[in-house]
Design a protein around this motif. Structure first.
Motif, mmCIF file in Angstrom:
data_model
loop_
_atom_site.group_PDB
_atom_site.id
_atom_site.type_symbol
_atom_site.label_atom_id
_atom_site.label_comp_id
_atom_site.label_asym_id
_atom_site.label_seq_id
_atom_site.Cartn_x
_atom_site.Cartn_y
_atom_site.Cartn_z
ATOM 1 N N ALA A 128 0.824 -1.213 0.000
ATOM 2 C CA ALA A 128 0.000 0.000 0.000
ATOM 3 C C ALA A 128 0.858 1.263 0.000
ATOM 4 C CB ALA A 128 -0.935 0.000 1.206
ATOM 5 N N ALA A 129 2.028 1.205 0.624
ATOM 6 C CA ALA A 129 2.896 2.382 0.727
ATOM 7 C C ALA A 129 4.032 2.368 -0.281
ATOM 8 C CB ALA A 129 3.465 2.480 2.128
ATOM 9 N N ASN A 130 4.154 1.268 -1.054
ATOM 10 C CA ASN A 130 5.233 1.121 -2.027
ATOM 11 C C ASN A 130 6.599 1.255 -1.342
ATOM 12 O OD1 ASN A 130 6.353 0.608 -4.517
ATOM 13 N ND2 ASN A 130 6.303 2.753 -5.159
ATOM 14 N N LEU A 131 6.823 0.401 -0.342
ATOM 15 C CA LEU A 131 8.052 0.433 0.436
ATOM 16 C C LEU A 131 8.830 -0.860 0.251
ATOM 17 C CD1 LEU A 131 6.611 1.848 3.783
ATOM 18 C CD2 LEU A 131 7.932 3.098 2.086
ATOM 19 N N ALA A 132 10.082 -0.828 0.659
ATOM 20 C CA ALA A 132 10.919 -2.026 0.651
ATOM 21 C C ALA A 132 10.531 -2.902 1.851
ATOM 22 C CB ALA A 132 12.391 -1.635 0.737
ATOM 23 N N PRO A 133 10.770 -4.210 1.756
ATOM 24 C CA PRO A 133 10.381 -5.104 2.864
ATOM 25 C C PRO A 133 10.991 -4.733 4.209
ATOM 26 C CG PRO A 133 10.926 -6.385 0.920
ATOM 27 C CD PRO A 133 11.276 -4.955 0.605
ATOM 28 N N GLU A 134 12.206 -4.219 4.222
ATOM 29 C CA GLU A 134 12.849 -3.899 5.501
ATOM 30 C C GLU A 134 12.306 -2.614 6.136
ATOM 31 O OE1 GLU A 134 15.379 -2.456 2.086
ATOM 32 O OE2 GLU A 134 14.549 -4.374 2.644
ATOM 33 N N GLN A 135 11.426 -1.910 5.452
ATOM 34 C CA GLN A 135 10.877 -0.671 5.991
ATOM 35 C C GLN A 135 9.592 -0.899 6.796
ATOM 36 O OE1 GLN A 135 11.481 1.444 1.981
ATOM 37 N NE2 GLN A 135 11.363 3.104 3.459
ATOM 38 N N VAL A 136 9.059 -2.090 6.776
ATOM 39 C CA VAL A 136 7.817 -2.380 7.505
ATOM 40 C C VAL A 136 8.053 -3.582 8.417
ATOM 41 C CG1 VAL A 136 5.383 -2.977 7.315
ATOM 42 C CG2 VAL A 136 6.432 -1.526 5.577
ATOM 43 N N ALA A 137 7.715 -3.408 9.682
ATOM 44 C CA ALA A 137 7.832 -4.504 10.660
ATOM 45 C C ALA A 137 6.532 -4.570 11.456
ATOM 46 C CB ALA A 137 9.011 -4.267 11.586
ATOM 47 N N THR A 138 6.030 -5.777 11.615
ATOM 48 C CA THR A 138 4.786 -5.963 12.358
ATOM 49 C C THR A 138 5.040 -6.898 13.529
ATOM 50 O OG1 THR A 138 3.499 -5.689 10.344
ATOM 51 C CG2 THR A 138 2.383 -6.705 12.206
ATOM 52 N N THR A 139 4.512 -6.525 14.675
ATOM 53 C CA THR A 139 4.588 -7.344 15.879
ATOM 54 C C THR A 139 3.167 -7.619 16.335
ATOM 55 O OG1 THR A 139 6.639 -6.233 16.507
ATOM 56 C CG2 THR A 139 5.509 -7.475 18.217
ATOM 57 N N ILE A 140 2.873 -8.884 16.579
ATOM 58 C CA ILE A 140 1.550 -9.258 17.074
ATOM 59 C C ILE A 140 1.666 -9.469 18.581
ATOM 60 C CG2 ILE A 140 -0.352 -10.898 16.911
ATOM 61 C CD1 ILE A 140 0.124 -9.401 14.318
ATOM 62 N N THR A 141 0.948 -8.657 19.340
ATOM 63 C CA THR A 141 0.913 -8.814 20.788
ATOM 64 C C THR A 141 -0.365 -9.558 21.162
ATOM 65 O OG1 THR A 141 -0.236 -6.730 21.207
ATOM 66 C CG2 THR A 141 2.177 -6.640 21.070
ATOM 67 N N ARG A 142 -0.586 -9.685 22.419
ATOM 68 C CA ARG A 142 -1.777 -10.400 22.881
ATOM 69 C C ARG A 142 -3.064 -9.713 22.441
ATOM 70 N NH1 ARG A 142 -1.254 -13.616 27.755
ATOM 71 N NH2 ARG A 142 -3.072 -14.923 27.681
ATOM 72 N N ARG A 143 -3.047 -8.385 22.358
ATOM 73 C CA ARG A 143 -4.274 -7.650 22.093
ATOM 74 C C ARG A 143 -4.331 -6.905 20.765
ATOM 75 N NH1 ARG A 143 -6.182 -8.790 26.717
ATOM 76 N NH2 ARG A 143 -5.441 -8.204 28.748
ATOM 77 N N ARG A 144 -3.191 -6.713 20.081
ATOM 78 C CA ARG A 144 -3.234 -5.918 18.848
ATOM 79 C C ARG A 144 -2.058 -6.234 17.937
ATOM 80 N NH1 ARG A 144 -1.229 -1.504 22.477
ATOM 81 N NH2 ARG A 144 -3.332 -1.451 23.217
ATOM 82 N N ALA A 145 -2.144 -5.711 16.730
ATOM 83 C CA ALA A 145 -1.050 -5.797 15.765
ATOM 84 C C ALA A 145 -0.392 -4.426 15.695
ATOM 85 C CB ALA A 145 -1.572 -6.208 14.395
ATOM 86 N N LEU A 146 0.903 -4.378 15.997
ATOM 87 C CA LEU A 146 1.647 -3.120 15.971
ATOM 88 C C LEU A 146 2.516 -3.091 14.719
ATOM 89 C CD1 LEU A 146 2.836 -3.197 19.681
ATOM 90 C CD2 LEU A 146 0.942 -1.884 18.756
ATOM 91 N N VAL A 147 2.252 -2.139 13.846
ATOM 92 C CA VAL A 147 2.988 -2.022 12.594
ATOM 93 C C VAL A 147 3.878 -0.785 12.681
ATOM 94 C CG1 VAL A 147 2.807 -1.846 10.092
ATOM 95 C CG2 VAL A 147 1.027 -3.039 11.377
ATOM 96 N N THR A 148 5.169 -0.987 12.467
ATOM 97 C CA THR A 148 6.124 0.119 12.470
ATOM 98 C C THR A 148 6.621 0.316 11.047
ATOM 99 O OG1 THR A 148 6.806 -0.482 14.706
ATOM 100 C CG2 THR A 148 8.260 0.990 13.491
ATOM 101 N N VAL A 149 6.467 1.544 10.550
ATOM 102 C CA VAL A 149 6.824 1.853 9.165
ATOM 103 C C VAL A 149 7.903 2.924 9.164
ATOM 104 C CG1 VAL A 149 5.948 2.696 6.949
ATOM 105 C CG2 VAL A 149 4.468 1.340 8.428
ATOM 106 N N ARG A 150 8.994 2.641 8.461
ATOM 107 C CA ARG A 150 10.040 3.659 8.232
ATOM 108 C C ARG A 150 9.816 4.205 6.841
ATOM 109 N NH1 ARG A 150 15.504 0.923 8.826
ATOM 110 N NH2 ARG A 150 15.837 2.407 7.179
ATOM 111 N N GLN A 151 9.381 5.441 6.779
ATOM 112 C CA GLN A 151 9.072 6.029 5.473
ATOM 113 C C GLN A 151 10.348 6.349 4.695
ATOM 114 O OE1 GLN A 151 6.790 9.487 6.327
ATOM 115 N NE2 GLN A 151 8.286 10.349 7.699
ATOM 116 N N THR A 152 10.205 6.420 3.406
ATOM 117 C CA THR A 152 11.327 6.795 2.544
ATOM 118 C C THR A 152 11.579 8.281 2.708
ATOM 119 O OG1 THR A 152 10.656 5.082 0.985
ATOM 120 C CG2 THR A 152 12.160 6.754 0.161
ATOM 121 N N SER A 153 12.846 8.675 2.790
ATOM 122 C CA SER A 153 13.195 10.088 2.979
ATOM 123 C C SER A 153 12.575 10.937 1.876
ATOM 124 C CB SER A 153 14.709 10.269 2.970
ATOM 125 O OG SER A 153 15.274 9.606 4.074
ATOM 126 N N GLY A 154 11.931 12.024 2.298
ATOM 127 C CA GLY A 154 11.332 12.952 1.351
ATOM 128 C C GLY A 154 9.911 12.596 0.944
#
Length: 193
Positions: A128-154
């Motif tokens: 959806a964001a047109n990013l490289a695989p290493e720019q998105v990390a998802t962690t599933i906790t007991r209650r939610r999915a936490l998605v961390t996105v490192r955007q491309t500079s600019g």
């Protein structure tokens, strides 16, 4: 038994872990202590010397313990024993949880691993964001999915659009219990691809 009950039992078995290891360890330690005390009690009756200490010596040491040891050390030892007991009680009362979730199905017991959910959500957000695989990390906790996105500079990303993409992917999985999604776009950027 009916089919739904069997499915629920299988899903429970696959999504929750047992406390077998802790139970076995506790039982082995208690058994070893009982065997040692039993052996120490029988040896004087047979006229043999004690292995470590005779029951009379153990009782005398226990009776003289308050005078021989500092009160702070006794309090610390009591606290450690109380915490160990509380930990065992808590482990017995609460069930362990495996990193798996049940999917909705009337025909079979379907269980999906949290890592598979995380990979699917990361892939959808990445596309959806047109990013490289290493720019998105998802962690599933007991209650939610936490998605961390490192955007491309600019390039600025819309967190609402990424949250919608992640929530759509989670909804498509058809999990029995809803899994809320939280997307966080970091301030630091990555070099574009």
């Amino acid at each position: 038994m009916n089919r739904a009950r069997n499915i629920n039992r299988i899903i429970r078995r696959e999504t929750h872990s047992t406390r077998t290891g802790l139970s076995v360890l506790t039982a082995v330690l208690l058994l070893a202590a009982c065997l040692w005390l039993g052996t120490e009690s029988v040896l004087p009756l047979l006229g043999q010397p004690a292995l470590l200490a005779s029951p009379g010596r153990i009782a005398a040491l226990a009776a003289g313990l308050p005078q021989a040891v500092l009160p702070a050390a006794l309090a610390a030892a009591g606290t450690v024993l109380a915490l160990a007991g509380a930990g065992l009680l808590l482990a017995a009362a609460t069930g362990g949880r495996r990193g798996r979730r049940a999917m909705s199905s009337n025909r079979a017991a379907l269980v999906v691993d949290d890592e598979a959910i995380a990979a699917a959500v990361s892939r959808q957000v990445r596309l959806a964001a047109n990013l490289a695989p290493e720019q998105v990390a998802t962690t599933i906790t007991r209650r939610r999915a936490l998605v961390t996105v490192r955007q491309t500079s600019g390039i600025t990303l819309d967190p609402a659009a990424l949250t919608a993409a992640a929530a759509e992917e989670v909804a498509a999985l058809g999990l029995r219990k809803t899994l809320p999604v939280q997307v966080r776009v970091t301030a630091e950027g990555a070099v574009g691809r």
